[in-house]
Scaffold this motif. Structure first.
Motif, short mmCIF file in Angstrom:
data_model
loop_
_atom_site.label_atom_id
_atom_site.label_comp_id
_atom_site.label_asym_id
_atom_site.label_seq_id
_atom_site.Cartn_x
_atom_site.Cartn_y
_atom_site.Cartn_z
N TYR A 148 -13.29 -113.59 3.18
CA TYR A 148 -11.96 -114.21 3.26
C TYR A 148 -10.89 -113.27 2.71
O TYR A 148 -9.82 -113.10 3.32
N SER B 41 -8.10 -111.57 5.10
CA SER B 41 -6.70 -111.87 4.83
C SER B 41 -5.90 -110.60 4.60
O SER B 41 -4.76 -110.46 5.06
N ILE C 72 -5.81 -109.74 -2.36
CA ILE C 72 -5.44 -109.67 -0.94
C ILE C 72 -4.32 -108.66 -0.70
O ILE C 72 -4.46 -107.75 0.13
N MET D 146 -9.25 -117.10 8.03
CA MET D 146 -8.23 -117.68 7.16
C MET D 146 -8.09 -119.17 7.42
O MET D 146 -7.94 -119.97 6.49
#
Length: 489
Positions: free
Chosen positions: A44, A48, A124, A240
């Protein structure tokens, strides 16, 4: 096509080595050593970061490739290189500041379904920033025809580092939480290594000046941001969205399936590293006939190589999934759906490179934005109904429609056509071999079964493609080696 085949071959070998290492990580080490929760979390975060990367790079990696060959003096080139490195900071700094101001709202939105995400959100933008400047310096190498090193770092280096980190988790040198942070450090190291190698190829002479054709550059860059955002959202946006609707473990299940399917796109990724700058040069010089020949060659070569990879995956998929934990088995249909979308995009050859080097790219990019909206909408509809299979179906529809739109656009506007009669022969051959090999498996250990079936498939596929001369270029290469070993005269 000499330099194309040379560096494409090297890039293909490197990329497949990287994917082999990644396959070991994905199919066994991540699920077993990291567990579904932290595997899903790691995917994830990196997905992202990949989605926001185009905003941080501001499209400079593509802009550099398009405009670099148009500058005739060393001073102009240095000014342009400086611009591509420094200009993204004008957007990066405000974006980071906005993220800081609204961090509480962002944290709440992204972690409302999976609380484990909350403590890692700041990774991120950090990884996204590293990815952005890696791509810029990678483009720096590509315009100097040094695509192999950057490809090695991207495909082999990152995955090898992950392999060692996973072994560190196994031997309790680092925790699963530490693995997530260490992954961010790996992206930073990849950036620094690529940057210094790029500087060794072309010594930097940074100047706080702007190129003479800044207006054209900025206009192109704006649309490339849209293009990169479209492409990355289509690639990673589904993960996402899964985070907003399902437990994070499902991202791990989905990631294994999509990784297997993405192997089909490896030939395309490898060839495009060197074909893109050649396409930019031909389009700039208005060499239509040469461009049309290159278009057809890239299409059939990628179809032939990609078709073999797709067949190898599809006919062995049931045995392959016997090697992962049982809870991952729901991803088999995901492999088929994502795999078909990648195959269709692959047989379009250097379609993207052509579009992004013409004055017509704006229309297709806006169409891409509409398709991203469609993708998000379809995911929001199908994920609650069908879970990860629904997400894969939404992706299949979206990418297929986007690829068709780009194909029609190139054919109608530029009078360039990628397909020949060999395209249909290749499709028929691929379908027949799929039917012949999918319906049975060897009753042995999964690895032995996959190896034996792959050997038989390889012999049949290579012989039939050679016999029917699907790709004249590949046949010429094969003839060279067959003559060398005195198999033919």
């Amino acid at each position: 096509m000499g330099i194309v085949l040379n560096q494409s071959f090297k890039n293909t070998i490197i990329t497949y080595i990287g994917f082999a290492i990644g396959g070991i990580n994905t199919i066994y080490l991540y699920p077993v050593f990291l567990g579904a929760t932290y595997y899903g979390l790691t995917n994830y975060i990196t997905s992202s970061a990949n989605v926001i990367m185009p905003l941080f790079a501001i499209g400079m990696q593509n802009t550099l490739v398009k405009f670099y060959s148009q500058y005739e003096t060393e001073a102009e080139r240095n000014r342009f290189l400086s611009f591509t490195v420094l200009f993204p900071l004008l957007l990066i700094i405000p974006l980071l500041f906005i993220g800081f101001l609204f961090q509480d709202e962002i944290l709440f939105f992204l972690s409302k379904k999976n609380a484990v995400v909350k403590n890692y959100i700041w990774l991120i933008p950090f990884i996204g920033l590293c990815m952005a400047y890696f791509e810029i310096f990678y483009a720096w190498l590509r315009v100097h025809m040094h695509s192999v090193f950057g490809n090695f770092i991207k495909e082999v280096g990152l995955r090898t580092a992950s392999l060692f980190l996973l072994m560190g988790v196994y031997f309790h040198w680092i925790t699963v939480e530490g693995f997530v942070y260490a992954t961010a450090v790996v992206y930073l190291i990849a950036l620094l290594v690529t940057m210094f190698y790029a500087f060794s190829i072309q010594k930097p002479n940074f100047q706080f000046t702007i190129p003479v054709n800044t207006k054209d550059i900025l206009t192109y860059t704006f649309y490339i941001i849209l293009s990169g955002s479209v492409a990355n959202l289509l690639l990673d946006g589904d993960k996402m969205i899964l985070n907003q609707y399902m437990n994070i473990e499902n991202i791990a299940f989905y990631s294994v399936a999509t990784y297997i399917a993405l192997v089909i796109s490896v030939p395309s990724r490898a060839m495009h590293q060197i074909v893109y700058p050649i396409t930019a040069k031909l389009m700039h010089e208005n060499k239509h006939d040469e461009m049309n020949i290159l278009y057809k060659k890239t299409s059939i070569n990628l179809q032939m190589v990609g078709g073999y990879v797709m067949l190898g995956i599809f006919v062995n998929i049931n045995m392959l999934y016997k090697m992962v934990p049982p809870e991952y088995a729901g991803g088999i249909m995901v492999v088929f759906m994502i795999g078909l979308s990648k195959y269709f995009d692959l047989i379009l050859g250097n379609n993207n490179a052509i579009i992004f080097n013409t004055k017509y790219y704006r229309t297709v990019l806006f169409l891409g934005v509409l398709l991203v909206i469609l993708t998000v909408g379809l995911n929001m509809i199908f994920i609650p109904l069908y879970g990860i299979i629904g997400s894969a179906f939404a992706t299949l529809l979206s990418i297929t429609m986007y690829s068709l739109a780009k194909l029609v656009f190139v054919v109608k506007k530029l009078d360039l056509y990628p397909f020949t009669k060999q395209t249909m022969y290749s499709l028929i051959l691929t379908f027949v071999l799929f039917v012949a090999f999918y319906v049975w498996d060897f009753p042995f250990n999964p690895i032995i079964s996959i190896i034996l079936k792959s050997i038989l498939l390889t012999v049949a596929y290579v012989y039939l493609n050679y016999r029917f001369v699907i790709s004249t270029e590949i046949n010429e290469v094969m003839d060279k080696y067959l003559k060398k070993f005195k198999i033919i005269k």
